[in-house]
Design a protein around this motif. Structure first.
Motif, short mmCIF file in Angstrom:
data_model
loop_
_atom_site.label_atom_id
_atom_site.label_comp_id
_atom_site.label_asym_id
_atom_site.label_seq_id
_atom_site.Cartn_x
_atom_site.Cartn_y
_atom_site.Cartn_z
N ILE A 115 0.82 -1.22 0.00
CA ILE A 115 0.00 0.00 0.00
C ILE A 115 0.85 1.27 0.00
CG2 ILE A 115 -1.65 1.35 1.35
CD1 ILE A 115 -3.11 -1.18 2.01
N PRO A 116 1.85 1.41 0.88
CA PRO A 116 2.68 2.64 0.82
C PRO A 116 3.40 2.82 -0.51
CG PRO A 116 3.02 1.51 2.90
CD PRO A 116 2.22 0.59 2.05
N ILE A 117 3.92 1.72 -1.07
CA ILE A 117 4.62 1.84 -2.35
C ILE A 117 3.64 2.24 -3.45
CG2 ILE A 117 5.84 0.55 -4.15
CD1 ILE A 117 7.20 -1.04 -1.98
N GLY A 118 2.44 1.68 -3.42
CA GLY A 118 1.43 2.03 -4.41
C GLY A 118 1.02 3.49 -4.32
N ILE A 119 0.90 4.01 -3.09
CA ILE A 119 0.54 5.42 -2.90
C ILE A 119 1.63 6.33 -3.46
CG2 ILE A 119 0.13 7.22 -1.18
CD1 ILE A 119 -1.09 5.04 0.61
N ILE A 120 2.88 6.04 -3.11
CA ILE A 120 4.00 6.87 -3.58
C ILE A 120 4.12 6.79 -5.10
CG2 ILE A 120 6.51 7.21 -3.47
CD1 ILE A 120 6.41 6.02 -0.64
N SER A 121 3.92 5.63 -5.68
CA SER A 121 4.00 5.48 -7.13
C SER A 121 2.92 6.29 -7.84
CB SER A 121 3.88 4.00 -7.52
OG SER A 121 4.96 3.25 -7.02
N ALA A 122 1.73 6.34 -7.24
CA ALA A 122 0.64 7.12 -7.84
C ALA A 122 0.91 8.61 -7.75
CB ALA A 122 -0.68 6.76 -7.16
N VAL A 123 1.39 9.04 -6.58
CA VAL A 123 1.66 10.48 -6.38
C VAL A 123 2.81 10.92 -7.27
CG1 VAL A 123 2.42 12.20 -4.70
CG2 VAL A 123 0.74 10.46 -4.03
N LYS A 124 3.81 10.06 -7.44
CA LYS A 124 4.99 10.39 -8.27
C LYS A 124 4.94 9.60 -9.58
CE LYS A 124 7.91 11.29 -4.22
NZ LYS A 124 8.01 12.73 -4.44
N GLN A 125 3.81 9.69 -10.26
CA GLN A 125 3.62 8.93 -11.49
C GLN A 125 4.69 9.27 -12.54
OE1 GLN A 125 -0.03 9.74 -13.57
NE2 GLN A 125 -0.03 7.78 -14.64
N TYR A 126 5.20 8.20 -13.18
CA TYR A 126 6.21 8.26 -14.23
C TYR A 126 7.58 8.74 -13.73
CZ TYR A 126 2.05 7.91 -17.17
OH TYR A 126 0.88 7.50 -17.72
N SER A 127 7.75 8.80 -12.41
CA SER A 127 9.07 9.13 -11.87
C SER A 127 9.95 7.88 -11.91
CB SER A 127 8.95 9.63 -10.43
OG SER A 127 8.46 8.60 -9.59
N ILE A 128 11.23 8.05 -11.56
CA ILE A 128 12.13 6.90 -11.51
C ILE A 128 11.63 5.87 -10.51
CG2 ILE A 128 14.47 6.16 -10.93
CD1 ILE A 128 15.50 8.82 -11.96
N PHE A 129 11.17 6.36 -9.35
CA PHE A 129 10.63 5.45 -8.32
C PHE A 129 9.46 4.65 -8.87
CE2 PHE A 129 7.73 4.40 -4.88
CZ PHE A 129 8.58 3.84 -3.94
N ASP A 130 8.56 5.32 -9.56
CA ASP A 130 7.38 4.65 -10.12
C ASP A 130 7.78 3.60 -11.15
OD1 ASP A 130 4.71 4.09 -10.72
OD2 ASP A 130 4.67 5.56 -12.32
N ASN A 131 8.70 3.94 -12.04
CA ASN A 131 9.11 3.00 -13.08
C ASN A 131 9.82 1.78 -12.49
OD1 ASN A 131 8.10 4.64 -15.13
ND2 ASN A 131 10.01 5.80 -15.31
N VAL A 132 10.72 2.02 -11.54
CA VAL A 132 11.44 0.91 -10.90
C VAL A 132 10.47 0.02 -10.14
CG1 VAL A 132 13.15 0.31 -9.15
CG2 VAL A 132 13.63 2.15 -10.77
N THR A 133 9.53 0.63 -9.43
CA THR A 133 8.55 -0.13 -8.66
C THR A 133 7.70 -1.01 -9.56
OG1 THR A 133 8.41 1.59 -6.96
CG2 THR A 133 6.57 0.06 -7.11
#
Length: 309
Positions: A115-133
């Motif tokens: 859940i925390p990773i999914g929230i951060i990925s949504a907030v930072k969509q298309y960021s490096i974190f999102d892509n790696v995740t």
């Protein structure tokens, strides 16, 4: 609410009948002789036939199945194991805690990470974190549990010697099985949380909350997450049911004395009462978890509560 819960429990009756009939039929048609398995290959044919008669295995299919259902309804008796001759209920209750504990801690791990990773990925969509995740989530979805379990044993137990490779008696014994079983669900929950959050944070009420001067943390966690939780809770409930079934292979790999391992051993020996008891236990557990998920909906979204009142 009580009426709804009672109705859901009544729905368990046809579900259990259907599940038991299918499994009983499959085991009835499976080649092999439970009496021969119980007595061993050196037993005489006369002894085998006497045991078959004693266990009622010479009766037609519907007679055997009807007797099995009658004993459940009238006595609450799931029968005796063909191999150990112990009551099925006793065997299941002695093994169930390990399986439930394994599934619970695995889904807890998946929720805490996913859940925390999914929230951060949504907030930072298309960021490096999102892509790696998302790459790691795709890898997690692609890895079979038995393969991941063997890799974890080879690395953490054989090569590094940090964690035990079998058993389930101490917290250190629980780490590798829970990782093997839970990492795939981490990927599922992460992707669902991200998808649900992306849909919500684009809604007008989120922009309104920001326009009113709400802090971003409050907007995301209070307004967006609360409205995005319904599909996530659904996935968590389904994942717990999958973990109960997936525990079968995990328990075999890590030598955990749970329901899954008991079921595998019983299938090999054609121990019909034991297999049926294990399947019914998993089916009932899955149905109860789904009921709990439906009730949790009412705390997340008050609009749903009005349907149950």
């Amino acid at each position: 609410m009580a009426k709804y819960v009672l109705k859901r429990f009544l729905f368990l009756i046809p579900i259990m009948l259907g599940v038991s009939f299918i499994v009983f039929g499959l085991l009835f048609l499976t080649p092999g002789d439970p009496a021969r398995n119980a007595l061993g290959p050196n037993a005489s044919e006369q002894a085998v036939q006497e045991l078959r008669e004693d266990m009622g295995l010479n009766d037609p299919f519907f007679v055997q199945y009807g007797r099995y259902i009658k004993n459940i309804v009238t006595k609450g008796d799931l029968g005796q194991s063909y191999i150990t001759r112990n009551p099925v209920v006793k065997e299941i209750f002695s093994r169930a805690p390990a399986t439930v504990k394994l599934a619970f801690f695995s889904i807890l791990l998946a929720v805490i990470i996913g859940i925390p990773i999914g929230i951060i990925s949504a907030v930072k969509q298309y960021s490096i974190f999102d892509n790696v995740t998302m790459v790691f989530a795709l890898i997690g979805l692609s890895m079979p549990v038995f393969w991941l379990g063997l890799l974890l044993i080879m690395f953490f137990s054989v090569k590094l010697g940090w964690l035990p490779s079998s058993g389930f008696s101490t917290p250190s014994h629980m780490v590798l099985p829970c990782l093997a079983l839970g990492l795939q669900q981490v990927a599922v929950i992460t992707r669902m949380t991200r998808s649900s959050m992306l849909e919500i944070i684009r809604q007008d009420f989120i922009n309104t909350a920001r326009a009113k001067g709400q802090r971003e943390k409050v907007v995301i966690l209070h307004h967006a997450l609360k409205n995005a939780l319904i599909p996530v809770i659904t996935v968590i409930g389904l994942s717990f049911g999958q973990l109960m079934a997936g525990a079968l292979m995990t328990e075999v790999i890590f030598s955990i004395p749970g329901i899954g391992r008991l079921m595998v051993d019983s299938i090999k020996m054609r121990d019909t009462p034991m297999v049926l008891g294990c399947v019914l236990f998993v089916a009932i557990t899955f149905s109860i978890v789904n009921l709990i998920v439906d009730l949790v909906y009412t705390f997340v979204d008050p609009r749903i509560k009005t349907k149950y009142v």
